[in-house]
Design a protein around this motif. Structure first.
Motif, PDB file in Angstrom:
ATOM      1  N   SER B 107       0.827  -1.190   0.000  1.00 43.27           N
ATOM      2  CA  SER B 107       0.000   0.000   0.000  1.00 43.27           C
ATOM      3  C   SER B 107       0.862   1.242   0.000  1.00 43.27           C
ATOM      4  CB  SER B 107      -0.886  -0.008   1.239  1.00 43.27           C
ATOM      5  OG  SER B 107      -1.645   1.164   1.256  1.00 43.27           O
ATOM      6  N   GLN B 108       0.403   2.274  -0.635  1.00 39.91           N
ATOM      7  CA  GLN B 108       1.110   3.539  -0.490  1.00 39.91           C
ATOM      8  C   GLN B 108       0.295   4.512   0.347  1.00 39.91           C
ATOM      9  OE1 GLN B 108       1.713   6.507  -3.277  1.00 39.91           O
ATOM     10  NE2 GLN B 108       0.238   5.771  -4.793  1.00 39.91           N
ATOM     11  N   LEU B 109      -0.852   4.050   0.823  1.00 45.25           N
ATOM     12  CA  LEU B 109      -1.678   4.927   1.652  1.00 45.25           C
ATOM     13  C   LEU B 109      -1.267   4.792   3.111  1.00 45.25           C
ATOM     14  CD1 LEU B 109      -4.948   4.169  -0.226  1.00 45.25           C
ATOM     15  CD2 LEU B 109      -3.824   6.380  -0.098  1.00 45.25           C
ATOM     16  N   TRP B 110      -1.722   5.700   3.921  1.00 54.74           N
ATOM     17  CA  TRP B 110      -1.355   5.704   5.333  1.00 54.74           C
ATOM     18  C   TRP B 110      -2.408   4.911   6.109  1.00 54.74           C
ATOM     19  CZ3 TRP B 110       0.153   9.122   1.836  1.00 54.74           C
ATOM     20  CH2 TRP B 110       1.458   9.586   1.908  1.00 54.74           C
ATOM     21  N   TRP B 111      -1.965   3.850   6.687  1.00 58.49           N
ATOM     22  CA  TRP B 111      -2.803   2.865   7.341  1.00 58.49           C
ATOM     23  C   TRP B 111      -3.844   3.458   8.286  1.00 58.49           C
ATOM     24  CZ3 TRP B 111      -3.616  -1.639   5.639  1.00 58.49           C
ATOM     25  CH2 TRP B 111      -4.013  -2.692   6.441  1.00 58.49           C
ATOM     26  N   ASP B 112      -3.406   4.414   9.115  1.00 59.74           N
ATOM     27  CA  ASP B 112      -4.283   4.937  10.159  1.00 59.74           C
ATOM     28  C   ASP B 112      -5.029   6.202   9.739  1.00 59.74           C
ATOM     29  OD1 ASP B 112      -3.868   3.022  12.125  1.00 59.74           O
ATOM     30  OD2 ASP B 112      -1.951   3.909  12.668  1.00 59.74           O
ATOM     31  N   LEU B 113      -4.789   6.659   8.522  1.00 65.02           N
ATOM     32  CA  LEU B 113      -5.413   7.918   8.106  1.00 65.02           C
ATOM     33  C   LEU B 113      -6.636   7.663   7.241  1.00 65.02           C
ATOM     34  CD1 LEU B 113      -2.696  10.422   6.910  1.00 65.02           C
ATOM     35  CD2 LEU B 113      -3.819  10.293   9.111  1.00 65.02           C
ATOM     36  N   GLN B 152     -13.034   7.008   5.703  1.00 64.70           N
ATOM     37  CA  GLN B 152     -12.649   5.841   6.502  1.00 64.70           C
ATOM     38  C   GLN B 152     -11.134   5.697   6.553  1.00 64.70           C
ATOM     39  OE1 GLN B 152     -14.534   2.125   5.698  1.00 64.70           O
ATOM     40  NE2 GLN B 152     -16.338   3.107   4.850  1.00 64.70           N
ATOM     41  N   PRO B 153     -10.614   5.288   7.724  1.00 62.95           N
ATOM     42  CA  PRO B 153      -9.186   4.978   7.774  1.00 62.95           C
ATOM     43  C   PRO B 153      -8.892   3.787   6.849  1.00 62.95           C
ATOM     44  CG  PRO B 153     -10.120   5.059   9.987  1.00 62.95           C
ATOM     45  CD  PRO B 153     -11.267   5.127   9.034  1.00 62.95           C
ATOM     46  N   VAL B 154      -7.721   3.827   6.232  1.00 63.37           N
ATOM     47  CA  VAL B 154      -7.376   2.801   5.248  1.00 63.37           C
ATOM     48  C   VAL B 154      -7.456   1.400   5.844  1.00 63.37           C
ATOM     49  CG1 VAL B 154      -5.491   1.967   3.791  1.00 63.37           C
ATOM     50  CG2 VAL B 154      -5.979   4.410   3.938  1.00 63.37           C
ATOM     51  N   ARG B 155      -7.083   1.270   7.134  1.00 64.37           N
ATOM     52  CA  ARG B 155      -7.056  -0.064   7.722  1.00 64.37           C
ATOM     53  C   ARG B 155      -8.437  -0.710   7.758  1.00 64.37           C
ATOM     54  NH1 ARG B 155      -6.621   3.311  12.306  1.00 64.37           N
ATOM     55  NH2 ARG B 155      -8.498   3.094  13.569  1.00 64.37           N
ATOM     56  N   GLN B 156      -9.498   0.104   7.648  1.00 61.86           N
ATOM     57  CA  GLN B 156     -10.845  -0.480   7.691  1.00 61.86           C
ATOM     58  C   GLN B 156     -11.383  -0.875   6.329  1.00 61.86           C
ATOM     59  OE1 GLN B 156     -13.280   2.364   9.729  1.00 61.86           O
ATOM     60  NE2 GLN B 156     -12.164   2.158  11.651  1.00 61.86           N
ATOM     61  N   LEU B 157     -10.625  -0.607   5.261  1.00 63.68           N
ATOM     62  CA  LEU B 157     -11.126  -0.933   3.929  1.00 63.68           C
ATOM     63  C   LEU B 157     -10.914  -2.414   3.621  1.00 63.68           C
ATOM     64  CD1 LEU B 157      -9.755   2.051   1.806  1.00 63.68           C
ATOM     65  CD2 LEU B 157     -11.870   1.891   3.096  1.00 63.68           C
ATOM     66  N   SER B 158     -11.792  -2.971   2.799  1.00 59.95           N
ATOM     67  CA  SER B 158     -11.552  -4.318   2.298  1.00 59.95           C
ATOM     68  C   SER B 158     -10.461  -4.220   1.237  1.00 59.95           C
ATOM     69  CB  SER B 158     -12.820  -4.874   1.669  1.00 59.95           C
ATOM     70  OG  SER B 158     -13.067  -4.232   0.436  1.00 59.95           O
ATOM     71  N   LEU B 159      -9.908  -5.372   0.860  1.00 57.65           N
ATOM     72  CA  LEU B 159      -8.823  -5.335  -0.117  1.00 57.65           C
ATOM     73  C   LEU B 159      -9.273  -4.701  -1.430  1.00 57.65           C
ATOM     74  CD1 LEU B 159      -5.915  -6.019  -0.721  1.00 57.65           C
ATOM     75  CD2 LEU B 159      -6.641  -8.280  -1.453  1.00 57.65           C
ATOM     76  N   ARG B 162      -9.579  -1.053  -0.985  1.00 52.28           N
ATOM     77  CA  ARG B 162      -8.264  -0.451  -0.846  1.00 52.28           C
ATOM     78  C   ARG B 162      -7.587  -0.311  -2.207  1.00 52.28           C
ATOM     79  NH1 ARG B 162      -3.758  -3.621   1.500  1.00 52.28           N
ATOM     80  NH2 ARG B 162      -2.869  -3.169  -0.526  1.00 52.28           N
ATOM     81  N   MET B 163      -7.742  -1.342  -3.066  1.00 51.01           N
ATOM     82  CA  MET B 163      -7.111  -1.260  -4.377  1.00 51.01           C
ATOM     83  C   MET B 163      -7.680  -0.098  -5.170  1.00 51.01           C
ATOM     84  SD  MET B 163      -4.615  -3.054  -4.657  1.00 51.01           S
ATOM     85  CE  MET B 163      -4.191  -2.779  -6.361  1.00 51.01           C
ATOM     86  N   ARG B 164      -8.978   0.141  -5.053  1.00 48.23           N
ATOM     87  CA  ARG B 164      -9.557   1.276  -5.755  1.00 48.23           C
ATOM     88  C   ARG B 164      -8.932   2.574  -5.252  1.00 48.23           C
ATOM     89  NH1 ARG B 164     -15.155  -0.718  -4.364  1.00 48.23           N
ATOM     90  NH2 ARG B 164     -15.767   1.464  -4.322  1.00 48.23           N
ATOM     91  N   ALA B 165      -8.769   2.664  -3.936  1.00 41.78           N
ATOM     92  CA  ALA B 165      -8.140   3.857  -3.371  1.00 41.78           C
ATOM     93  C   ALA B 165      -6.682   3.964  -3.829  1.00 41.78           C
ATOM     94  CB  ALA B 165      -8.220   3.823  -1.844  1.00 41.78           C
ATOM     95  N   GLU B 166      -5.994   2.817  -3.922  1.00 42.83           N
ATOM     96  CA  GLU B 166      -4.595   2.823  -4.373  1.00 42.83           C
ATOM     97  C   GLU B 166      -4.486   3.368  -5.796  1.00 42.83           C
ATOM     98  OE1 GLU B 166      -1.853   2.006  -2.754  1.00 42.83           O
ATOM     99  OE2 GLU B 166      -2.697   1.087  -0.958  1.00 42.83           O
ATOM    100  N   PHE B 167      -5.438   2.973  -6.637  1.00 41.50           N
ATOM    101  CA  PHE B 167      -5.410   3.461  -8.013  1.00 41.50           C
ATOM    102  C   PHE B 167      -5.565   4.976  -8.034  1.00 41.50           C
ATOM    103  CE2 PHE B 167      -5.734  -0.813  -9.642  1.00 41.50           C
ATOM    104  CZ  PHE B 167      -5.117  -0.707 -10.887  1.00 41.50           C
ATOM    105  N   ALA B 168      -6.508   5.476  -7.273  1.00 45.10           N
ATOM    106  CA  ALA B 168      -6.684   6.930  -7.228  1.00 45.10           C
ATOM    107  C   ALA B 168      -5.406   7.594  -6.734  1.00 45.10           C
ATOM    108  CB  ALA B 168      -7.866   7.276  -6.323  1.00 45.10           C
TER     109      ALA B 168
END
Lengths: 274, 330, 267
Positions: B107-113, B152-159, B162-168
């Motif tokens: 992931s390149q997103l911040w886990w707790d943010l 939502q914090p990244v840690r609460q996303l499903s995989l 999360r991948m959709r967020a990673e693409f963005a």
């Protein structure tokens, strides 16, 4: 023998794995040399002012420091990191699938981990502080051999017991890690306790005299203070035997506690399906 | 317009060898033996702006080494690389400002943010001008249906979420090239479809050049017009997937359901791949015997309930291709 | 957004993440405070048993202790990214992600985490500072305060440089890097006793090699208004902390060499 085989295998596998970390061993050795020199310089400065106030001679204090640095990795600083990893990855479930006694299996692995980390460093330290320093004309700062055959012979069981006791303490920490699913808390408590009460910070008799009755009977004393004083015969004869008995007693008690705790923890892990 | 140029790329690593057993472990403490590993040897290819290329190969073939060199993380042992006119590893900061990278496993997103805070931070890191950033962000949020996830914090996303967020996150700075490393690994079927649809749209509508590595052959089938196969550090094939298929495994499969018990057939150059009580699966080469002719031959002499023709699965083609080139996992 | 502003953004981000677990952060801070406070026990026990050494009483030694621990706590607070660089970035491959962003890698690592729990050491060191101020006593006029702040700044730069060197080492070996503890924790321990009790070679090392004495001992002399028992000129004492910034500069050069190596080995 056959019954012990899996435990010996667990010990050996871990021992070999840890030996691979050559840079870690060298780095550890260099670190320990530095700490040793630093401690000795501080001792020397204080002994220079008022040597009569010290409970042991400067030469013994120096040997105490080198022994401590050599065997540093044998002390129960933290819970076995593999346990923390296994808890996080869920691999701990596999350990329940093995037809083994869980306590003995972890104990063997923990022992392998501690000994393999300690062995190369202890050998290098003995070479540097015991051999190179006297040869370089710095004999006054060297790691001295035990003063008598009796002291040397008594140190053998003292060493074995300090190792067994250390592993028993790590096991308790391991079990707490498995139960709480977190290693930070345990390690944060264990390390400072060890530093103060084992005699790593200072030999226990350097603390104010009023504290002695307590400091001499608590379990951490069996890790550093007692075996080292047996080594340079500050504890000899009956006192040495008393020290050994204290080490053995605490080892038995802590292994017993660990066995009780591991059964309860394992049952709980099973119920959670963790 | 030429966007990626790779010429005679080679990369050699040195790895420590360890002898087995305790004696070996002890010897390793004193002296180490080294072995050279040629991760890449003489790889050349080029890519036009707007292309969508899939990079495939067994594990350890050199895919990720190539991607690391192209993205500026690694310096090759020899060879020439230019991406958008820059040499990636010579000019890292300028280069990476123009590319986007999505790792399926990292992931390149911040886990707790919250997701949106991570986006804001990335906009600062990439120095995206604020009004452009807002515009781009809203566009991506709409395309990837991220609106309900933003707080939502990244840690609460499903995989999949999360991948959709990673693409963005990888596209906020509007990169001209997108590197995707196993983007669908571990995703459930709907998420895989969503990722593929998004990548296709990005490529077709926005003209983003895409370089994809994957083990999922359905990704290749759904996305790539062009495939590069790499094995043991060498380029084994480069071209449209159809021509790769034709070169390795041109055969077709005929599935026949009979009204009665499946008969023994004796047709030249047709093999029986599988049989059940009332059906057969036949393999044939359409250049030897066209499908209509084969079907006519069978229906002439047997009562047939159903027939259909298909091609070998893409996994099979690739496995055959690796066999042919002796390019299995190193 | 310029580097400093971006660093601020990183720091805020990290603080917000920790604010989500206030109880855990507080407990870790308390634990760190207790764990680091045991060193003062050792210092106290030695002075208690042996009496003053090298012309220094326990109260004065406590000032050295407080100064170096305050300095280190702040450095430790700010440089977590470098400390865990080998284990959390190189070994896991997360460093690749850092390199994929168009910013200096050192800046991104510095901003990785501002670890609040490290203030535990600061709290205990500050308590010791208050104690020392009463025991000596210390006159905290404007000059003394300015000297202390300047010393702390130089010290944070010095420890930051050491941690960058530790991280640089991870480019060569990702294995355990406790060697760097020689200079960080070992440095703290060395600098919490007055310099003049040490052997000459060691004093030179702490002045010219890893200039810990320049950021603690010499400015502390200036604060105490005491001449150096070893004869360093008085004008030197308050300006000595500049050595910390020089050390940081050299560390950054080494870091660059490490980055170049990473690009060619990718290990």
């Amino acid at each position: 023998m056959q019954a012990l085989r899996p435990y010996l295998a667990a010990f050996r596998a871990r021992f070999q794995l840890m030996l691979q970390y050559r840079a870690a061993a060298l780095a550890g050795f260099a670190t320990q040399c530095w700490w040793g020199v630093l401690r000795i310089m501080i001792f020397a400065a204080f002994y220079g002012v008022h040597a009569a106030a010290a409970p042991i001679s400067l030469a013994d204090a120096i040997t105490y420091v080198w022994l401590g640095q050599a065997l540093l990795a044998l002390l129960p600083w933290v819970a076995d990191p593999e346990i923390g990893q296994a808890v996080r990855s869920g691999g701990i479930g596999y350990d329940r699938l093995r037809p083994l006694d869980a306590y003995s299996y972890w104990y063997a692995r923990t022992l392998g981990w501690m000994l393999a980390r300690a062995a190369p460093r202890a050998a290098l330290m003995a070479l540097a502080a015991g051999l190179v320093l006297p040869l370089a004309g710095l004999g006054a700062w060297a790691w001295q051999p035990p003063p008598s055959l009796a002291a040397a012979l008594l140190f053998v069981p003292a060493f074995a017991l300090m190792t067994a006791l250390g592993a028993a303490i790590v096991m308790l920490a391991n079990i707490i890690v498995a139960a709480s699913l977190n290693e930070r808390g345990v390690n944060a408590v264990l390390t400072p306790l060890l530093i103060v009460f084992s005699g790593t910070l200072l030999p226990l008799d350097f603390f104010p005299d009023a504290l002695r009755p307590f400091l001499h009977v608590q379990p951490f004393a069996g890790l550093v203070d007692i075996p080292f004083r047996i080594y340079f015969a500050d504890l000899a004869g009956g006192a040495a035997l008393q020290g050994l008995a204290l080490q053995a007693g605490w080892t038995v008690v802590l292994i017993g506690l660990g066995r009780l705790a591991i059964d309860r923890t394992m049952r709980r892990l099973e119920m959670q399906g963790g | 317009m030429l966007q990626i140029l790779v010429e005679a790329l080679a990369k050699t690593y040195r790895v420590a060898e360890r002898a087995p057993g305790l004696a070996g472990a002890l010897r390793g403490l004193v002296r180490r033996r080294w072995r050279e590993v040629h991760a890449l040897a003489d790889v050349s290819f080029s890519l036009e702006a707007g292309e969508l290329l899939a990079f495939i190969g067994p594990n350890g073939a050199g895919k990720s080494t190539t991607v690391k060199i192209l993205s500026g993380i690694l310096r090759p042992t020899s060879g020439r690389v230019e991406v958008g006119g820059l040499v990636p590893y010579e000019d890292r900061i300028r280069h990476v400002a123009r590319i986007g990278v999505v790792f399926g496993q990292r992931s390149q997103l911040w886990w707790d943010l919250p997701v949106i805070d991570g986006f804001d931070l990335l906009a600062d890191i990439y120095r995206v001008e604020p009004t452009r950033y807002r515009h781009r962000r809203d566009e991506l949020v709409a395309m990837l249906r991220l609106e309900p996830l933003l707080d939502q914090p990244v840690r609460q996303l499903s995989l999949g979420q999360r991948m959709r967020a990673e693409f963005a996150a990888a596209l906020l700075h509007d990169p001209a090239i997108l590197f995707l490393d196993e983007p669908t690994i571990g995703l459930d079927a709907p998420s895989k479809l969503a990722v593929r649809a998004f990548v296709r749209r990005l490529n077709r509508e926005q003209g983003v050049t895409v370089l994809l590595t994957t083990h999922d052959m359905h990704d290749v089938e759904a996305l790539a017009e062009r495939v590069i196969v790499i094995g043991q550090g060498r380029l084994l094939a480069d071209g449209p997937f159809a021509s790769l298929r034709a070169g390795v495994l041109a055969e077709r499969r005929l599935h026949v359901d009979f009204a009665g018990p499946a008969p023994e057939l004796d047709l030249p150059r047709v093999t029986v791949r599988a049989r059940t009580e009332r059906s057969l699966e036949l393999a044939f080469d359409p250049t030897d015997i066209p499908a209509p002719k084969l079907i006519a031959l069978i229906t002439a002499s047997h009562a047939v309930e159903d027939v259909h023709v298909d091609e070998p699965a893409i996994e099979e083609v690739i496995a055959r291709f690796y066999d042919l080139h002796d390019a299995h996992e190193a | 957004m310029n580097a400093l502003a971006l660093y601020g953004r990183y720091a805020m981000t990290s603080l917000r993440a920790q604010a989500q677990y206030p109880a855990a952060t507080l407990m870790l801070t308390a634990g760190h405070c207790a764990a680091t406070a045991i060193e003062i026990l050792g210092v106290f026990a030695l002075f208690d048993r042996f009496g003053p050494v090298g012309g220094w009483t326990f109260g004065e030694a406590a000032l050295f202790y407080a100064l170096v621990n305050i300095t280190f706590s702040l450095a430790d607070l700010l440089t977590r990214g470098f400390e865990v660089f080998g284990t959390d970035f190189v070994r896991t491959g997360a460093f690749d992600r850092v390199l994929l962003r168009p910013r200096a890698a050192a800046l991104q690592l510095a901003g990785h985490e501002v670890r609040l729990s490290r203030l535990g050491r600061f709290v205990q060191a500050f308590a010791v500072l208050v104690l020392a101020s009463h025991l000596v006593p210390i006159d905290w006029d404007a000059a003394a305060v300015a000297t202390a702040l300047w010393a702390v700044a130089g010290g944070v730069a010095l420890f930051g440089g050491i941690l960058i060197l530790q991280a640089t080492l991870a480019f060569w070996t990702v294995e355990s890097l406790e060697i760097a503890h020689v200079l960080t924790y070992g440095g703290v321990q060395a600098a919490q006793y007055p310099l003049n009790i040490y052997a000459a070679w060691f004093r030179r090392l702490l002045t010219f090699g890893v200039p810990l004495a320049c950021v603690t001992y010499y400015p502390a002399l200036a604060i105490l208004n005491r001449p150096d028992p070893l004869g360093a000129p008085g004008w030197l004492l308050p300006i000595a902390p500049v050595a910390g910034f020089a050390f940081l500069g050299l560390s950054l050069l080494a870091w660059r060499a490490g980055m170049a190596r990473y690009a060619s080995t990718g290990s």
